[in-house]
Design a protein around this motif. Structure first.
Motif, PDB file in Angstrom:
ATOM      1  N   LEU A 272      23.301   8.139  45.445  1.00  0.00           N
ATOM      2  CA  LEU A 272      22.365   7.846  46.537  1.00  0.00           C
ATOM      3  C   LEU A 272      23.121   7.938  47.859  1.00  0.00           C
ATOM      4  O   LEU A 272      24.147   7.291  48.047  1.00  0.00           O
ATOM      5  N   VAL A 273      22.603   8.750  48.771  1.00  0.00           N
ATOM      6  CA  VAL A 273      23.226   8.894  50.086  1.00  0.00           C
ATOM      7  C   VAL A 273      22.127   8.906  51.146  1.00  0.00           C
ATOM      8  O   VAL A 273      21.123   9.595  51.002  1.00  0.00           O
ATOM      9  N   HIS A 274      22.348   8.127  52.188  1.00  0.00           N
ATOM     10  CA  HIS A 274      21.439   8.101  53.342  1.00  0.00           C
ATOM     11  C   HIS A 274      22.119   8.811  54.504  1.00  0.00           C
ATOM     12  O   HIS A 274      23.306   8.607  54.767  1.00  0.00           O
ATOM     13  N   PHE A 275      21.343   9.612  55.201  1.00  0.00           N
ATOM     14  CA  PHE A 275      21.808  10.388  56.352  1.00  0.00           C
ATOM     15  C   PHE A 275      20.916  10.069  57.540  1.00  0.00           C
ATOM     16  O   PHE A 275      19.713   9.861  57.382  1.00  0.00           O
ATOM     17  N   ALA A 276      21.499  10.073  58.723  1.00  0.00           N
ATOM     18  CA  ALA A 276      20.702   9.946  59.941  1.00  0.00           C
ATOM     19  C   ALA A 276      21.319  10.828  61.012  1.00  0.00           C
ATOM     20  O   ALA A 276      22.528  11.073  61.008  1.00  0.00           O
ATOM     21  N   CYS A 277      20.462  11.299  61.892  1.00  0.00           N
ATOM     22  CA  CYS A 277      20.916  12.127  63.012  1.00  0.00           C
ATOM     23  C   CYS A 277      20.211  11.621  64.266  1.00  0.00           C
ATOM     24  O   CYS A 277      18.979  11.562  64.306  1.00  0.00           O
ATOM     25  N   ALA A 278      21.014  11.222  65.245  1.00  0.00           N
ATOM     26  CA  ALA A 278      20.477  10.696  66.501  1.00  0.00           C
ATOM     27  C   ALA A 278      20.767  11.682  67.625  1.00  0.00           C
ATOM     28  O   ALA A 278      21.845  12.272  67.679  1.00  0.00           O
ATOM     29  N   ARG A 279      19.773  11.850  68.499  1.00  0.00           N
ATOM     30  CA  ARG A 279      19.912  12.696  69.687  1.00  0.00           C
ATOM     31  C   ARG A 279      19.636  11.862  70.917  1.00  0.00           C
ATOM     32  O   ARG A 279      18.771  10.988  70.893  1.00  0.00           O
ATOM     33  N   LYS A 280      20.343  12.175  72.000  1.00  0.00           N
ATOM     34  CA  LYS A 280      20.111  11.442  73.250  1.00  0.00           C
ATOM     35  C   LYS A 280      18.678  11.597  73.740  1.00  0.00           C
ATOM     36  O   LYS A 280      18.145  10.702  74.363  1.00  0.00           O
ATOM     37  N   ASP A 281      18.060  12.727  73.426  1.00  0.00           N
ATOM     38  CA  ASP A 281      16.732  13.009  73.975  1.00  0.00           C
ATOM     39  C   ASP A 281      15.633  13.035  72.918  1.00  0.00           C
ATOM     40  O   ASP A 281      14.605  13.674  73.115  1.00  0.00           O
ATOM     41  N   GLY A 282      15.830  12.339  71.808  1.00  0.00           N
ATOM     42  CA  GLY A 282      14.797  12.376  70.776  1.00  0.00           C
ATOM     43  C   GLY A 282      14.948  11.249  69.766  1.00  0.00           C
ATOM     44  O   GLY A 282      15.902  10.477  69.826  1.00  0.00           O
ATOM     45  N   PRO A 283      14.014  11.170  68.841  1.00  0.00           N
ATOM     46  CA  PRO A 283      14.054  10.112  67.836  1.00  0.00           C
ATOM     47  C   PRO A 283      15.152  10.368  66.800  1.00  0.00           C
ATOM     48  O   PRO A 283      15.591  11.507  66.602  1.00  0.00           O
ATOM     49  N   THR A 284      15.591   9.309  66.164  1.00  0.00           N
ATOM     50  CA  THR A 284      16.591   9.412  65.103  1.00  0.00           C
ATOM     51  C   THR A 284      15.909   9.869  63.822  1.00  0.00           C
ATOM     52  O   THR A 284      14.899   9.299  63.411  1.00  0.00           O
ATOM     53  N   GLN A 285      16.459  10.909  63.221  1.00  0.00           N
ATOM     54  CA  GLN A 285      15.932  11.449  61.959  1.00  0.00           C
ATOM     55  C   GLN A 285      16.682  10.811  60.789  1.00  0.00           C
ATOM     56  O   GLN A 285      17.863  10.508  60.912  1.00  0.00           O
ATOM     57  N   HIS A 286      16.005  10.668  59.663  1.00  0.00           N
ATOM     58  CA  HIS A 286      16.618  10.100  58.453  1.00  0.00           C
ATOM     59  C   HIS A 286      16.271  10.953  57.242  1.00  0.00           C
ATOM     60  O   HIS A 286      15.153  11.474  57.142  1.00  0.00           O
ATOM     61  N   ILE A 287      17.233  11.071  56.346  1.00  0.00           N
ATOM     62  CA  ILE A 287      17.015  11.746  55.064  1.00  0.00           C
ATOM     63  C   ILE A 287      17.710  10.922  53.984  1.00  0.00           C
ATOM     64  O   ILE A 287      18.841  10.465  54.184  1.00  0.00           O
ATOM     65  N   GLU A 288      17.034  10.754  52.867  1.00  0.00           N
ATOM     66  CA  GLU A 288      17.636  10.114  51.689  1.00  0.00           C
ATOM     67  C   GLU A 288      17.786  11.182  50.612  1.00  0.00           C
ATOM     68  O   GLU A 288      16.863  11.953  50.363  1.00  0.00           O
ATOM     69  N   ARG A 289      18.962  11.215  49.991  1.00  0.00           N
ATOM     70  CA  ARG A 289      19.199  12.138  48.884  1.00  0.00           C
ATOM     71  C   ARG A 289      19.713  11.352  47.681  1.00  0.00           C
ATOM     72  O   ARG A 289      20.492  10.417  47.832  1.00  0.00           O
ATOM     73  N   ARG A 290      19.265  11.774  46.526  1.00  0.00           N
ATOM     74  CA  ARG A 290      19.751  11.211  45.262  1.00  0.00           C
ATOM     75  C   ARG A 290      20.348  12.367  44.472  1.00  0.00           C
ATOM     76  O   ARG A 290      19.637  13.086  43.784  1.00  0.00           O
ATOM     77  N   PHE A 291      21.651  12.531  44.622  1.00  0.00           N
ATOM     78  CA  PHE A 291      22.341  13.656  44.009  1.00  0.00           C
ATOM     79  C   PHE A 291      22.588  13.446  42.517  1.00  0.00           C
ATOM     80  O   PHE A 291      22.881  14.399  41.807  1.00  0.00           O
ATOM     81  N   GLY A 292      22.483  12.208  42.059  1.00  0.00           N
ATOM     82  CA  GLY A 292      22.747  11.902  40.654  1.00  0.00           C
ATOM     83  C   GLY A 292      24.233  11.714  40.400  1.00  0.00           C
ATOM     84  O   GLY A 292      25.064  11.871  41.290  1.00  0.00           O
ATOM     85  N   GLU A 293      24.554  11.378  39.177  1.00  0.00           N
ATOM     86  CA  GLU A 293      25.952  11.139  38.795  1.00  0.00           C
ATOM     87  C   GLU A 293      26.631  12.462  38.451  1.00  0.00           C
ATOM     88  O   GLU A 293      26.949  12.730  37.300  1.00  0.00           O
ATOM     89  N   ILE A 294      26.849  13.262  39.471  1.00  0.00           N
ATOM     90  CA  ILE A 294      27.434  14.594  39.283  1.00  0.00           C
ATOM     91  C   ILE A 294      28.949  14.585  39.504  1.00  0.00           C
ATOM     92  O   ILE A 294      29.592  15.626  39.393  1.00  0.00           O
ATOM     93  N   GLY A 295      29.506  13.419  39.831  1.00  0.00           N
ATOM     94  CA  GLY A 295      30.938  13.292  40.093  1.00  0.00           C
ATOM     95  C   GLY A 295      31.195  12.996  41.560  1.00  0.00           C
ATOM     96  O   GLY A 295      30.430  13.404  42.431  1.00  0.00           O
ATOM     97  N   ARG A 296      32.271  12.277  41.802  1.00  0.00           N
ATOM     98  CA  ARG A 296      32.594  11.835  43.157  1.00  0.00           C
ATOM     99  C   ARG A 296      32.754  13.009  44.135  1.00  0.00           C
ATOM    100  O   ARG A 296      32.149  13.033  45.199  1.00  0.00           O
ATOM    101  N   THR A 297      33.573  13.973  43.780  1.00  0.00           N
ATOM    102  CA  THR A 297      33.796  15.105  44.689  1.00  0.00           C
ATOM    103  C   THR A 297      32.527  15.919  44.912  1.00  0.00           C
ATOM    104  O   THR A 297      32.191  16.218  46.073  1.00  0.00           O
ATOM    105  N   PRO A 298      31.775  16.259  43.858  1.00  0.00           N
ATOM    106  CA  PRO A 298      30.521  16.992  44.105  1.00  0.00           C
ATOM    107  C   PRO A 298      29.518  16.218  44.968  1.00  0.00           C
ATOM    108  O   PRO A 298      28.817  16.820  45.788  1.00  0.00           O
TER     109      PRO A 298
END
Length: 166
Positions: A119-145
């Motif tokens: 499970l990984v949460h991502f966000a992207c903030a811009r000075k001139d716009g709203p903060t975007q969010h994405i949630e990804r569930r990559f699964g147990e594919i290994g730490r490096t992947p």
């Protein structure tokens, strides 16, 4: 160090940001600086990459990015509200126009039924716009992947920020 596809994407991204006169910052937890590392692998990246924060601990998230400790206590470090505050904190504590944040569980341990490994949460903030969010569930594919998939998603989010209107 990074595969050719990541390096091509990073170079194109940096070119687009430089063409707009934009600078960027990163706020990373589970990726431990991979996003900043991939970007700074490209010669000339200093024209765009303003700074990177590696905030692996909750204390670092609070001290460097001003993520409120009660927010982390309520939602956990791996959550949408914390990812959003990380991105906004990186933006507010830098000279960047855009900031991306990554917080997740790379494993192999540390997961739960509610917040599994991958499970990984991502966000992207811009000075001139709203903060975007994405949630990804990559699964147990290994730490490096998981970490590499998170790097790719973070670069994609920075690319998407170029196309969102305020």
């Amino acid at each position: 160090m990074f595969d050719e596809a990541i390096l091509r994407q990073a170079a194109a991204l940096l070119g687009s940001y430089q063409a707009r006169g934009w600078r960027l910052a990163t706020a990373e937890s589970c990726t431990g600086g991979l996003v900043a590392g991939a970007l700074t692998e490209i010669a000339g990246s200093s024209a765009v990459v303003e700074r990177g924060f590696v905030t692996y601990s909750n204390e670092a998230k609070s001290a460097l990015l001003r993520v409120p400790a009660p927010l982390i206590a309520e939602f956990g470090a791996v959550s949408e509200p914390v990812a959003r505050k990380m991105a906004e904190g990186a933006l507010n504590n830098s000279l960047a126009d855009v900031a991306v944040a990554v917080t997740g569980i790379a494993g192999p341990g540390g997961g739960s039924a509610v917040k599994p490994v991958g499970l990984v949460h991502f966000a992207c903030a811009r000075k001139d716009g709203p903060t975007q969010h994405i949630e990804r569930r990559f699964g147990e594919i290994g730490r490096t992947p998981i970490r590499l998939a998170a790097l790719k998603q973070a670069l994609d989010l920075l690319e998407q920020a170029l196309h969102h209107e305020p």
